[in-house]
Design a protein around this motif. Structure first.
Motif, short mmCIF file in Angstrom:
data_model
loop_
_atom_site.label_atom_id
_atom_site.label_comp_id
_atom_site.label_asym_id
_atom_site.label_seq_id
_atom_site.Cartn_x
_atom_site.Cartn_y
_atom_site.Cartn_z
N ARG A 5 0.83 -1.20 0.00
CA ARG A 5 0.00 0.00 0.00
C ARG A 5 0.87 1.25 0.00
O ARG A 5 1.91 1.29 0.64
CB ARG A 5 -0.92 -0.01 1.22
CG ARG A 5 -2.06 -1.00 1.05
CD ARG A 5 -2.71 -1.43 2.35
NE ARG A 5 -3.10 -0.38 3.26
CZ ARG A 5 -4.37 -0.08 3.60
NH1 ARG A 5 -5.38 -0.72 3.03
NH2 ARG A 5 -4.63 0.82 4.51
N LEU A 6 0.41 2.25 -0.71
CA LEU A 6 1.14 3.51 -0.77
C LEU A 6 1.05 4.25 0.56
O LEU A 6 0.03 4.20 1.24
CB LEU A 6 0.55 4.41 -1.87
CG LEU A 6 0.75 3.96 -3.32
CD1 LEU A 6 0.02 4.92 -4.26
CD2 LEU A 6 2.23 3.88 -3.67
N THR A 20 -11.96 8.42 5.86
CA THR A 20 -12.28 7.00 6.09
C THR A 20 -11.94 6.17 4.87
O THR A 20 -11.34 5.10 4.98
CB THR A 20 -13.77 6.84 6.44
OG1 THR A 20 -14.05 7.54 7.65
CG2 THR A 20 -14.13 5.37 6.62
N ARG A 21 -12.31 6.66 3.70
CA ARG A 21 -12.02 5.92 2.47
C ARG A 21 -10.52 5.85 2.23
O ARG A 21 -10.00 4.81 1.79
CB ARG A 21 -12.72 6.60 1.29
CG ARG A 21 -12.56 5.85 -0.04
CD ARG A 21 -13.11 4.46 0.04
NE ARG A 21 -13.03 3.76 -1.25
CZ ARG A 21 -12.91 2.45 -1.37
NH1 ARG A 21 -12.88 1.67 -0.29
NH2 ARG A 21 -12.85 1.90 -2.57
N MET A 22 -9.78 6.91 2.51
CA MET A 22 -8.33 6.88 2.35
C MET A 22 -7.69 5.84 3.24
O MET A 22 -6.78 5.11 2.84
CB MET A 22 -7.74 8.26 2.66
CG MET A 22 -7.92 9.29 1.56
SD MET A 22 -7.07 10.84 1.97
CE MET A 22 -7.14 11.69 0.39
N LYS A 23 -8.19 5.73 4.49
CA LYS A 23 -7.64 4.74 5.42
C LYS A 23 -7.90 3.32 4.93
O LYS A 23 -7.12 2.41 5.21
CB LYS A 23 -8.23 4.96 6.81
CG LYS A 23 -7.68 6.19 7.52
CD LYS A 23 -8.12 6.29 8.96
CE LYS A 23 -9.54 6.73 9.10
NZ LYS A 23 -9.92 7.02 10.51
N VAL A 28 -2.28 5.83 5.38
CA VAL A 28 -2.44 7.28 5.34
C VAL A 28 -2.12 7.92 6.68
O VAL A 28 -2.47 7.38 7.74
CB VAL A 28 -3.87 7.65 4.88
CG1 VAL A 28 -4.92 7.13 5.84
CG2 VAL A 28 -4.02 9.15 4.68
N GLU A 29 -1.42 9.06 6.63
CA GLU A 29 -1.19 9.90 7.80
C GLU A 29 -2.10 11.11 7.69
O GLU A 29 -1.96 11.91 6.75
CB GLU A 29 0.27 10.36 7.85
CG GLU A 29 1.28 9.25 8.09
CD GLU A 29 2.69 9.81 8.18
OE1 GLU A 29 2.84 11.01 8.54
OE2 GLU A 29 3.64 9.07 7.87
N LEU A 30 -3.02 11.24 8.62
CA LEU A 30 -3.96 12.35 8.62
C LEU A 30 -3.45 13.48 9.50
O LEU A 30 -2.67 13.25 10.42
CB LEU A 30 -5.34 11.88 9.09
CG LEU A 30 -5.97 10.77 8.25
CD1 LEU A 30 -7.27 10.30 8.88
CD2 LEU A 30 -6.21 11.25 6.82
N ILE A 307 -8.70 10.74 -4.36
CA ILE A 307 -8.59 9.29 -4.20
C ILE A 307 -8.49 8.59 -5.55
O ILE A 307 -7.67 7.67 -5.73
CB ILE A 307 -9.79 8.76 -3.38
CG1 ILE A 307 -9.68 9.24 -1.92
CG2 ILE A 307 -9.87 7.24 -3.45
CD1 ILE A 307 -10.93 9.00 -1.11
N ILE A 308 -9.29 9.02 -6.51
CA ILE A 308 -9.24 8.41 -7.85
C ILE A 308 -7.87 8.63 -8.48
O ILE A 308 -7.29 7.72 -9.09
CB ILE A 308 -10.36 8.99 -8.75
CG1 ILE A 308 -11.72 8.47 -8.27
CG2 ILE A 308 -10.13 8.62 -10.21
CD1 ILE A 308 -12.89 9.15 -8.93
N ASN A 309 -7.32 9.84 -8.33
CA ASN A 309 -5.99 10.11 -8.89
C ASN A 309 -4.93 9.22 -8.25
O ASN A 309 -4.06 8.67 -8.95
CB ASN A 309 -5.64 11.59 -8.69
CG ASN A 309 -6.33 12.49 -9.70
OD1 ASN A 309 -6.41 12.18 -10.87
ND2 ASN A 309 -6.83 13.62 -9.23
#
Length: 328
Positions: A5-6, A20-23, A28-30, A307-309
């Motif tokens: 995972r990136l 939430t979707r990014m996690k 991901v670091e928020l 997110i799509i990008n």
């Protein structure tokens, strides 16, 4: 085995649904608390991230990109404008830049009309009277504004947002005029009942309202300067929801204080949050805190585009909203 995972670093808080979707999709670091990162924080984030998700409050110049290291491969900007990112230098270093075009079009166009109405109908002054408790009742001559119908609206920058403004303006009975780098196709002009002016000077000298809807580039810096402000009618109003740097703010302040312009509605400022106090204090100026695109629907759509990008890039393809150097 599935691809790793990136690592994605986000520089500001985003809507909960987006985070939430990014996690779910990335490591991901928020950002918490929701404050702008310092340059040192940004440099550190760029060294440990595969993908950086910045906003307009993050200036990513050549000096900062030089500290990024080799891991960073994508800057997925949360926003359409990318004048805060040195796209050419990023590309030279092998870093792709993407943005979120089209999402804020309708929201920003709504705000343009809101500012036009607020200034021409003196809405903030009426609000202040009511909030201060000094209203003594209706009077035939109190807080007289101006009727929109029949006035000439000049749109500086007839892209997505400019055309959305034109659609709304026609509903209010405004006559639509525009200046653009390239003239629109005849069928689009006809759709908006818009008159093209090749000369910006000639257009602004004849307008009752000027709406600035062009991006900030070296060519548009101080496009509305002291000389052009002097060309405008004393009864004219300036509205800017695009980029503050397009207007010479000191010259605008002087013109308003001297009565050479009737008013202004501003959502963006030349020096960010460092707003000229003389401008803020004028009763015929409506100042908003860069909220032209501030709708929950718009913010979520921006996040979905980010997110799509990222997901498209992770799958080995070109992000759909990749920014080409020199595009803006």
């Amino acid at each position: 085995m599935p691809a790793p995972r990136l690592t994605v670093v986000v520089t500001r808080r985003l809507p909960e649904a987006v985070e939430t979707r990014m996690k779910e999709l990335f490591d991901v670091e928020l950002r918490d608390p929701d404050t702008p990162m310092s340059r040192d924080d940004l440099a550190s984030a760029m060294r440990r991230a595969d993908v950086l998700v910045p906003t307009i409050t993050d200036t990513i110049d050549a000096a900062l990109l030089a500290q990024a290291g080799d891991k960073l491969k994508l800057i997925a900007n949360y926003g359409a404008g990318v004048d805060h990112i040195d796209v050419a230098t990023a590309r030279q270093r092998g870093v792709i830049v993407s943005n979120t075009p089209g999402v804020v079009t309708e929201d920003t166009a709504d705000m343009v009309l809101a500012l036009i109405l607020a200034v021409t109908r003196r809405i903030p002054e009426g609000l202040q009277v009511m909030q201060s408790g000094t209203w003594a009742g209706w009077s035939p001559m109190a807080l007289l504004g101006g009727r929109l119908g029949g006035r000439r609206l000049g749109i500086l920058g007839m892209g997505r947002i400019g055309q959305a403004v034109a659609r709304r303006a026609r509903a209010f009975g405004l006559q639509v005029h525009y200046h653009n780098r390239k003239r629109l196709r005849p069928e689009i002009e006809a759709e908006h009942e818009a008159t093209y002016w090749e000369s910006l000077d000639q257009m602004i000298a004849r307008m009752d309202i000027l709406s600035i809807n062009c991006p900030h580039t070296p060519a548009t810096f101080h496009l509305l300067n002291a000389r052009r402000l002097r060309l405008m009618k004393p009864s004219a109003v300036v509205v800017n929801t695009s980029r503050g740097e397009v207007v010479d703010e000191n010259a605008l302040t002087r013109a308003l204080r001297a009565g050479e312009l009737a008013g202004a509605g501003l959502d963006v400022y030349e020096r960010g949050t460092d707003l000229n106090p003389r401008l803020r204090e004028l009763p015929n100026v409506v100042c908003l805190p860069h909220m032209g695109s501030a709708t929950i629907e718009g913010r979520i759509e921006m996040g979905e585009k980010v997110i799509i990008n990222i997901k498209t890039f992770a799958d080995g393809h070109r992000p759909p909203d990749q920014v080409v150097p020199g595009q803006f």
